[in-house]
Scaffold this motif. Structure first.
Motif, short mmCIF file in Angstrom:
data_model
loop_
_atom_site.label_atom_id
_atom_site.label_comp_id
_atom_site.label_asym_id
_atom_site.label_seq_id
_atom_site.Cartn_x
_atom_site.Cartn_y
_atom_site.Cartn_z
N ASN A 40 0.80 -1.22 0.00
CA ASN A 40 0.00 0.00 0.00
C ASN A 40 0.83 1.27 0.00
O ASN A 40 0.28 2.37 -0.11
CB ASN A 40 -0.92 0.02 1.23
CG ASN A 40 -1.88 -1.15 1.25
OD1 ASN A 40 -2.50 -1.47 0.25
ND2 ASN A 40 -2.00 -1.80 2.41
N SER A 41 2.14 1.14 0.16
CA SER A 41 3.01 2.31 0.14
C SER A 41 3.35 2.68 -1.30
O SER A 41 2.99 1.98 -2.25
CB SER A 41 4.28 2.04 0.96
OG SER A 41 3.94 1.88 2.33
N THR A 42 4.05 3.81 -1.47
CA THR A 42 4.39 4.28 -2.81
C THR A 42 5.18 3.23 -3.57
O THR A 42 6.19 2.73 -3.08
CB THR A 42 5.22 5.58 -2.73
OG1 THR A 42 4.49 6.56 -1.99
CG2 THR A 42 5.52 6.11 -4.12
N ARG A 43 4.70 2.88 -4.75
CA ARG A 43 5.40 1.93 -5.62
C ARG A 43 6.30 2.70 -6.57
O ARG A 43 5.93 3.78 -7.05
CB ARG A 43 4.40 1.10 -6.44
CG ARG A 43 3.33 0.39 -5.63
CD ARG A 43 3.74 -1.00 -5.19
NE ARG A 43 2.57 -1.73 -4.72
CZ ARG A 43 1.89 -2.61 -5.45
NH1 ARG A 43 2.25 -2.86 -6.71
NH2 ARG A 43 0.85 -3.25 -4.95
N LEU A 44 7.46 2.14 -6.83
CA LEU A 44 8.44 2.81 -7.69
C LEU A 44 9.05 1.80 -8.65
O LEU A 44 10.24 1.48 -8.59
CB LEU A 44 9.53 3.48 -6.83
CG LEU A 44 9.01 4.56 -5.88
CD1 LEU A 44 9.98 4.79 -4.73
CD2 LEU A 44 8.77 5.85 -6.65
N PRO A 45 8.23 1.28 -9.57
CA PRO A 45 8.68 0.17 -10.42
C PRO A 45 9.80 0.52 -11.39
O PRO A 45 10.45 -0.38 -11.92
CB PRO A 45 7.40 -0.22 -11.18
CG PRO A 45 6.54 1.01 -11.15
CD PRO A 45 6.83 1.67 -9.84
N ASP A 46 10.05 1.80 -11.61
CA ASP A 46 11.09 2.20 -12.55
C ASP A 46 12.44 2.45 -11.89
O ASP A 46 13.43 2.73 -12.58
CB ASP A 46 10.66 3.46 -13.31
CG ASP A 46 9.42 3.22 -14.17
OD1 ASP A 46 9.28 2.10 -14.69
OD2 ASP A 46 8.60 4.16 -14.30
N ASN A 47 12.48 2.36 -10.56
CA ASN A 47 13.73 2.64 -9.86
C ASN A 47 14.63 1.41 -9.86
O ASN A 47 14.18 0.29 -9.58
CB ASN A 47 13.45 3.09 -8.43
CG ASN A 47 12.90 4.51 -8.38
OD1 ASN A 47 12.27 4.96 -9.32
ND2 ASN A 47 13.13 5.21 -7.29
N GLY A 48 15.91 1.63 -10.13
CA GLY A 48 16.87 0.54 -10.24
C GLY A 48 17.60 0.24 -8.95
O GLY A 48 17.30 0.82 -7.89
N PRO A 49 18.58 -0.65 -9.01
CA PRO A 49 19.25 -1.14 -7.80
C PRO A 49 19.93 -0.07 -6.97
O PRO A 49 20.03 -0.20 -5.75
CB PRO A 49 20.26 -2.16 -8.34
CG PRO A 49 20.38 -1.87 -9.80
CD PRO A 49 19.08 -1.32 -10.22
N GLU A 50 20.39 1.01 -7.61
CA GLU A 50 21.08 2.05 -6.83
C GLU A 50 20.14 2.76 -5.86
O GLU A 50 20.60 3.35 -4.87
CB GLU A 50 21.72 3.07 -7.79
CG GLU A 50 20.75 3.95 -8.57
CD GLU A 50 20.04 3.23 -9.71
OE1 GLU A 50 19.01 3.77 -10.19
OE2 GLU A 50 20.50 2.14 -10.12
N PHE A 51 18.85 2.69 -6.10
CA PHE A 51 17.87 3.36 -5.22
C PHE A 51 17.55 2.54 -3.99
O PHE A 51 17.37 3.08 -2.90
CB PHE A 51 16.58 3.63 -6.01
CG PHE A 51 15.51 4.30 -5.19
CD1 PHE A 51 15.51 5.68 -4.99
CD2 PHE A 51 14.48 3.56 -4.60
CE1 PHE A 51 14.53 6.30 -4.23
CE2 PHE A 51 13.50 4.18 -3.84
CZ PHE A 51 13.52 5.54 -3.65
N TRP A 52 17.51 1.22 -4.15
CA TRP A 52 17.03 0.33 -3.08
C TRP A 52 18.19 -0.06 -2.17
O TRP A 52 18.91 -1.02 -2.44
CB TRP A 52 16.35 -0.89 -3.69
CG TRP A 52 15.24 -0.52 -4.62
CD1 TRP A 52 15.23 -0.59 -5.99
CD2 TRP A 52 13.97 0.03 -4.26
NE1 TRP A 52 14.05 -0.13 -6.49
CE2 TRP A 52 13.25 0.25 -5.46
CE3 TRP A 52 13.36 0.34 -3.03
CZ2 TRP A 52 11.95 0.77 -5.47
CZ3 TRP A 52 12.08 0.86 -3.04
CH2 TRP A 52 11.39 1.07 -4.24
N THR A 53 18.38 0.69 -1.12
CA THR A 53 19.50 0.49 -0.21
C THR A 53 19.02 0.25 1.21
O THR A 53 17.90 0.61 1.57
CB THR A 53 20.43 1.72 -0.21
OG1 THR A 53 19.69 2.85 0.31
CG2 THR A 53 20.94 2.04 -1.61
#
Length: 301
Positions: free
Chosen positions: A71-84
């Motif tokens: 239910n939180s903001t989805r960010l399907p276009d963000n790549g590996p550098e974002f997900w830390t």
């Protein structure tokens, strides 16, 4: 068990929103319990049962969907550098501030959520009064080694299917998914069919696997994402909060996987659920709720 009131809302998190739900009341004198789900890339649904602790002992139980999920903001276009890891630590701190509980709270993290909880705890936040690490690795290298050891005990035809599709890069093939499910039914959730809340999480991950794909990889035993070299083993002695470690006898988080927590976190208490794999909160729900509630009540008194 009497019904407990729950409320849902969103916490602003920079340009994003973190969905959360409070079961019970933050006015309770009991430590509020924040539940961090696994994955990375799962949702709160499969750990929903922890809300029952609110009725057991009167504390508020807070579930939330980590950004990118549910239910939180989805960010399907963000790549590996974002997900830390840092992103999710910042989100957790933001939620604690939003709820006004940073000075006094307990944290339970399941699987990846326990990794996140340990990362949070080694910073020695003064408001963290209790920590529950549930079914979590302290090193992804050990996790992968043990997952592949368990995989070698699967039927040979299942192993062959997994290896063939991994070699061909066809890991979205239905045969690969079916073969993977054999592992999941043994070592992730042994309740068959999966309970609705567990199935709901996996359905949502199928719908949007951005976080899991980038940080973990395609499956539990094929870890090629940004967490593949993660470890917290050498930092575990920094954890000062009273800590409970839980795992299942048939868990993909094997004894070797959870051993560093038991050995390096001072005063850590360890409980193994004999009839569970990776989800004692589903597989032995009543006992798991009682164990977690009992620990929290003891350390806060």
């Amino acid at each position: 068990m009497t019904a407990t009131i729950s409320t849902e809302a969103y916490a602003p998190f920079g340009a994003f929103r973190t969905w959360y739900r409070i079961t019970g009341s933050l006015d309770s004198p009991r430590l509020p319990l924040v539940v961090a789900h696994g994955g990375p890339g799962c949702t709160h649904d499969y750990v929903d049962s922890f809300k029952e602790i609110a009725a057991l002992d009167g504390r508020a139980v807070i579930h939330y969907d980590q950004v990118g999920n549910g239910n939180s903001t989805r960010l399907p276009d963000n790549g590996p550098e974002f997900w830390t890891v840092s992103l999710f630590l910042e989100e957790l701190d933001n939620l604690l501030d939003h709820l006004g509980i940073r000075e006094r709270y307990a944290l339970l993290g399941q699987s990846w959520g326990g990794m996140l909880g340990a990362e949070h705890a080694v910073r020695k936040p003064p408001g963290l009064k209790a920590l529950v690490i549930a079914n979590s690795p302290a090193s992804m290298r050990t996790w992968v080694a043990e997952a592949n050891r368990l995989r070698r005990s699967l039927p040979q035809d299942v192993q062959d299917t997994l290896q063939r599709h991994e070699g061909a890069g066809t890991i979205t093939d239905p045969d690969y998914i079916t073969a993977s499910r054999v592992f999941y039914d043994r070592h992730v959730c042994s309740v068959v069919p999966w309970p609705p809340e567990v199935a709901r999480t996996f359905a949502l991950m199928d719908e949007d696997n951005t976080v899991y794909r980038n940080m973990n990889g395609p499956t539990e035993f094929h870890v090629i994402g940004t967490l593949k070299d993660w470890t917290i083993e050498d930092r575990l002695p920094l954890i000062a909060a009273p800590t409970l470690l839980i795992s299942g006898r048939h868990d993909e988080a094997t004894p070797e996987v959870v051993r560093p927590y038991a050995e390096r976190v001072q005063g850590c208490r360890a409980v193994v659920f004999e009839n569970s794999s990776h989800m004692p909160h589903v597989e032995e729900k009543d006992l798991c709720m009682a164990v977690v509630s009992g620990f929290l009540c003891e350390v806060e008194d």
